[in-house]
Motif scaffolding. Structure first.
Motif, PDB file in Angstrom:
ATOM      1  N   VAL A   1      18.093  21.390 -35.948  1.00 45.14           N
ATOM      2  CA  VAL A   1      16.877  21.199 -35.151  1.00 45.14           C
ATOM      3  C   VAL A   1      17.119  20.180 -34.031  1.00 45.14           C
ATOM      4  O   VAL A   1      16.944  20.483 -32.853  1.00 45.14           O
ATOM      5  N   VAL A   2      17.560  18.979 -34.394  1.00 44.87           N
ATOM      6  CA  VAL A   2      17.691  17.910 -33.394  1.00 44.87           C
ATOM      7  C   VAL A   2      18.761  18.259 -32.355  1.00 44.87           C
ATOM      8  O   VAL A   2      18.499  18.218 -31.142  1.00 44.87           O
ATOM      9  N   ILE A   3      19.974  18.633 -32.818  1.00 45.37           N
ATOM     10  CA  ILE A   3      21.066  18.897 -31.874  1.00 45.37           C
ATOM     11  C   ILE A   3      20.806  20.133 -31.009  1.00 45.37           C
ATOM     12  O   ILE A   3      20.933  20.056 -29.779  1.00 45.37           O
ATOM     13  N   PRO A   4      20.396  21.287 -31.594  1.00 47.37           N
ATOM     14  CA  PRO A   4      20.128  22.438 -30.708  1.00 47.37           C
ATOM     15  C   PRO A   4      19.047  22.160 -29.670  1.00 47.37           C
ATOM     16  O   PRO A   4      19.222  22.479 -28.489  1.00 47.37           O
ATOM     17  N   LEU A   5      17.934  21.543 -30.087  1.00 48.78           N
ATOM     18  CA  LEU A   5      16.867  21.268 -29.118  1.00 48.78           C
ATOM     19  C   LEU A   5      17.353  20.276 -28.059  1.00 48.78           C
ATOM     20  O   LEU A   5      17.069  20.419 -26.871  1.00 48.78           O
ATOM     21  N   GLY A   6      18.119  19.281 -28.492  1.00 50.09           N
ATOM     22  CA  GLY A   6      18.677  18.314 -27.541  1.00 50.09           C
ATOM     23  C   GLY A   6      19.584  18.982 -26.532  1.00 50.09           C
ATOM     24  O   GLY A   6      19.551  18.659 -25.340  1.00 50.09           O
ATOM     25  N   LYS A   7      20.394  19.949 -27.013  1.00 56.72           N
ATOM     26  CA  LYS A   7      21.294  20.655 -26.099  1.00 56.72           C
ATOM     27  C   LYS A   7      20.531  21.514 -25.101  1.00 56.72           C
ATOM     28  O   LYS A   7      20.870  21.562 -23.918  1.00 56.72           O
ATOM     29  N   PHE A   8      19.491  22.217 -25.587  1.00 59.63           N
ATOM     30  CA  PHE A   8      18.690  23.028 -24.660  1.00 59.63           C
ATOM     31  C   PHE A   8      18.131  22.143 -23.541  1.00 59.63           C
ATOM     32  O   PHE A   8      18.197  22.482 -22.358  1.00 59.63           O
ATOM     33  N   MET A   9      17.588  20.997 -23.941  1.00 62.17           N
ATOM     34  CA  MET A   9      16.968  20.111 -22.945  1.00 62.17           C
ATOM     35  C   MET A   9      18.018  19.530 -22.003  1.00 62.17           C
ATOM     36  O   MET A   9      17.807  19.440 -20.797  1.00 62.17           O
ATOM     37  N   ALA A  10      19.188  19.141 -22.556  1.00 58.74           N
ATOM     38  CA  ALA A  10      20.223  18.529 -21.728  1.00 58.74           C
ATOM     39  C   ALA A  10      20.758  19.514 -20.699  1.00 58.74           C
ATOM     40  O   ALA A  10      20.916  19.176 -19.522  1.00 58.74           O
TER      41      ALA A  10
ATOM     42  N   VAL B   1      29.158  15.109 -23.373  1.00 56.70           N
ATOM     43  CA  VAL B   1      28.648  15.037 -24.752  1.00 56.70           C
ATOM     44  C   VAL B   1      28.200  16.423 -25.206  1.00 56.70           C
ATOM     45  O   VAL B   1      28.523  16.870 -26.309  1.00 56.70           O
ATOM     46  N   VAL B   2      27.445  17.138 -24.331  1.00 56.51           N
ATOM     47  CA  VAL B   2      26.952  18.476 -24.690  1.00 56.51           C
ATOM     48  C   VAL B   2      28.121  19.406 -24.994  1.00 56.51           C
ATOM     49  O   VAL B   2      28.104  20.160 -25.965  1.00 56.51           O
ATOM     50  N   GLU B   3      29.169  19.353 -24.156  1.00 56.05           N
ATOM     51  CA  GLU B   3      30.336  20.195 -24.391  1.00 56.05           C
ATOM     52  C   GLU B   3      31.025  19.813 -25.694  1.00 56.05           C
ATOM     53  O   GLU B   3      31.485  20.657 -26.446  1.00 56.05           O
ATOM     54  N   TYR B   4      31.083  18.497 -25.957  1.00 50.16           N
ATOM     55  CA  TYR B   4      31.823  18.031 -27.132  1.00 50.16           C
ATOM     56  C   TYR B   4      31.133  18.427 -28.437  1.00 50.16           C
ATOM     57  O   TYR B   4      31.792  18.881 -29.371  1.00 50.16           O
ATOM     58  N   ILE B   5      29.798  18.277 -28.485  1.00 47.00           N
ATOM     59  CA  ILE B   5      29.129  18.538 -29.757  1.00 47.00           C
ATOM     60  C   ILE B   5      28.981  20.024 -30.027  1.00 47.00           C
ATOM     61  O   ILE B   5      28.655  20.408 -31.148  1.00 47.00           O
ATOM     62  N   GLY B   6      29.256  20.864 -29.023  1.00 44.23           N
ATOM     63  CA  GLY B   6      29.136  22.307 -29.226  1.00 44.23           C
ATOM     64  C   GLY B   6      29.923  22.788 -30.432  1.00 44.23           C
ATOM     65  O   GLY B   6      29.427  23.575 -31.233  1.00 44.23           O
ATOM     66  N   ARG B   7      31.118  22.274 -30.591  1.00 39.05           N
ATOM     67  CA  ARG B   7      31.984  22.751 -31.668  1.00 39.05           C
ATOM     68  C   ARG B   7      31.501  22.311 -33.047  1.00 39.05           C
ATOM     69  O   ARG B   7      31.945  22.842 -34.045  1.00 39.05           O
ATOM     70  N   TRP B   8      30.600  21.325 -33.095  1.00 43.26           N
ATOM     71  CA  TRP B   8      30.096  20.861 -34.390  1.00 43.26           C
ATOM     72  C   TRP B   8      28.795  21.535 -34.780  1.00 43.26           C
ATOM     73  O   TRP B   8      28.273  21.301 -35.863  1.00 43.26           O
ATOM     74  N   SER B   9      28.242  22.371 -33.898  1.00 44.03           N
ATOM     75  CA  SER B   9      26.906  22.915 -34.137  1.00 44.03           C
ATOM     76  C   SER B   9      26.870  23.920 -35.270  1.00 44.03           C
ATOM     77  O   SER B   9      25.812  24.214 -35.807  1.00 44.03           O
TER      78      SER B   9
ATOM     79  N   PHE C   1      21.031  34.827 -36.281  1.00 41.26           N
ATOM     80  CA  PHE C   1      20.425  34.384 -35.026  1.00 41.26           C
ATOM     81  C   PHE C   1      20.842  32.965 -34.685  1.00 41.26           C
ATOM     82  O   PHE C   1      21.042  32.621 -33.521  1.00 41.26           O
ATOM     83  N   PHE C   2      20.976  32.135 -35.715  1.00 37.32           N
ATOM     84  CA  PHE C   2      21.389  30.762 -35.468  1.00 37.32           C
ATOM     85  C   PHE C   2      22.798  30.714 -34.878  1.00 37.32           C
ATOM     86  O   PHE C   2      23.062  30.005 -33.908  1.00 37.32           O
ATOM     87  N   ALA C   3      23.696  31.510 -35.472  1.00 36.58           N
ATOM     88  CA  ALA C   3      25.077  31.549 -34.970  1.00 36.58           C
ATOM     89  C   ALA C   3      25.095  32.047 -33.524  1.00 36.58           C
ATOM     90  O   ALA C   3      25.785  31.484 -32.663  1.00 36.58           O
ATOM     91  N   LEU C   4      24.306  33.101 -33.232  1.00 37.99           N
ATOM     92  CA  LEU C   4      24.244  33.620 -31.865  1.00 37.99           C
ATOM     93  C   LEU C   4      23.707  32.555 -30.906  1.00 37.99           C
ATOM     94  O   LEU C   4      24.224  32.377 -29.798  1.00 37.99           O
ATOM     95  N   SER C   5      22.675  31.837 -31.349  1.00 33.92           N
ATOM     96  CA  SER C   5      22.083  30.796 -30.504  1.00 33.92           C
ATOM     97  C   SER C   5      23.115  29.726 -30.166  1.00 33.92           C
ATOM     98  O   SER C   5      23.230  29.287 -29.020  1.00 33.92           O
ATOM     99  N   VAL C   6      23.891  29.314 -31.178  1.00 34.23           N
ATOM    100  CA  VAL C   6      24.921  28.296 -30.954  1.00 34.23           C
ATOM    101  C   VAL C   6      25.963  28.812 -29.959  1.00 34.23           C
ATOM    102  O   VAL C   6      26.359  28.102 -29.032  1.00 34.23           O
ATOM    103  N   ILE C   7      26.382  30.071 -30.136  1.00 34.83           N
ATOM    104  CA  ILE C   7      27.416  30.635 -29.255  1.00 34.83           C
ATOM    105  C   ILE C   7      26.906  30.703 -27.816  1.00 34.83           C
ATOM    106  O   ILE C   7      27.579  30.275 -26.871  1.00 34.83           O
ATOM    107  N   PHE C   8      25.672  31.213 -27.638  1.00 39.92           N
ATOM    108  CA  PHE C   8      25.133  31.330 -26.281  1.00 39.92           C
ATOM    109  C   PHE C   8      24.974  29.947 -25.635  1.00 39.92           C
ATOM    110  O   PHE C   8      25.230  29.774 -24.444  1.00 39.92           O
TER     111      PHE C   8
END
Ligand SMILES: [Zn+2]
Length: 216
Positions: free
Chosen positions: A110-119, A144-152, A182-189
Motif C-alpha cells: 500500500v505505502v510503497i505503490p501509492l508513493g511510487k504513483f505519486m512520485a 529512489v523510485v527506480e531503486y525500490i522498484g525491484r523490492w516491490s 493484478f498486483f504483479a502487473l501493477s508493479v511491472i507497469f
C-alpha cells in the motif's frame, strides 16, 4: 569547474552540439542516429518519454485497483473458504498477533505503490513547469523510485511463503487469489513507467531563468 545546478549558465552537451549514448556513454555529434560503438539508438531527449511514462503509469494504477479489491489470499479449511484482500489480510494478521508481518505487507503493498504513483506523476508534471522542489531533490526522488522498484514484489513473496508454510498443515490450504496477478502487473507497469522517464528532462529547465515556463 562549476557545480551542476548551482550555476545558471551551465553548458550541457546539447548546447555544444553533442549527444551522449545512454547505454555506453560515448559522446557523438548531435544528429547521430546510432551509436557506432554499442549499436544503441541515440536521442538527445526522448520525445515520447512522457507519453510512455503516463501510459504505463495509467496501466499501473488501473491494475492496482483490482489488486486491492480482489482477494489476495484464499484460505481453505475443511469447514470454510475465506478470502482476504491485501488490507483485509493485514487486519487478520494483526488479530492473530502477527503485527510485524502485517506492517511489512501494508508497507510493501500500500505505502510503497501509492508513493511510487505519486512520485512518478509529480516528476512527470514537474518537468513541464517550474517546481518548488529543487532539481537535485527531484533527481534523488527519481533514483529512489527506480531503486525500490525491484523490492516491490516482496508482497508476492510473502504470499508465496505463507502459502508454503500453511500447505504443510493438511487442515488448511492457502492459495494466492486473483489480486496477486493484478498486483504483479501493477508493479511491472510502474517499474516500466519509471524506466521510461528520461531523467535528463529534470535538468532541461536549468538554463532558463526561474519562473519562466518550459518549452513544449
Ligand atoms: Zn553506445
Amino acid at each position: 569547474m562549476e557545480i551542476a545546478g548551482q550555476h545558471p549558465d551551465i553548458i550541457s552537451a546539447r548546447d555544444l552540439g553533442l549527444v551522449a549514448c545512454t547505454r555506453c556513454a560515448k559522446v557523438w555529434p548531435a544528429g547521430t542516429q546510432t551509436c557506432a560503438r554499442c549499436g544503441s539508438t541515440i536521442v538527445s531527449r526522448d520525445a515520447k518519454s512522457l507519453q510512455r511514462v503516463w501510459a504505463l503509469w495509467l496501466m499501473g494504477v488501473m491494475c492496482y485497483v483490482p489488486a486491492n479489491l480482489y482477494p489476495m489470499l484464499q484460505t481453505r479449511t475443511l469447514l470454510s473458504v475465506q478470502e482476504d484482500t491485501i488490507v483485509g489480510g493485514a487486519i487478520q494478521l494483526v488479530h492473530h498477533g502477527a503485527v510485524g508481518i502485517a506492517i511489512i505487507i501494508l508497507v510493501a503493498s500500500v505505502v510503497i505503490p501509492l508513493g511510487k504513483f505519486m512520485a512518478i506523476a509529480f516528476l512527470a508534471i514537474s518537468v513541464k513547469r517550474v517546481s518548488a522542489v529543487s532539481k537535485h531533490q527531484r533527481q534523488r526522488l527519481y533514483e529512489v523510485v527506480e531503486y525500490i522498484g525491484r523490492w516491490s514484489m516482496i508482497d508476492i513473496f510473502v504470499v508465496a511463503i505463507m502459502s508454503s508454510l500453511v500447505q504443510l498443515n493438511t487442515l488448511a490450504a492457502i492459495n494466492p487469489g486473483r489480486a496477486s496477478l493484478f498486483f504483479a502487473l501493477s508493479v511491472i507497469f510502474t517499474m516500466l513507467s519509471a524506466q521510461a522517464f528520461d531523467s535528463r528532462m529534470i535538468w532541461d529547465l536549468q538554463s532558463k531563468p526561474e519562473g519562466s515556463p518550459a518549452d513544449d
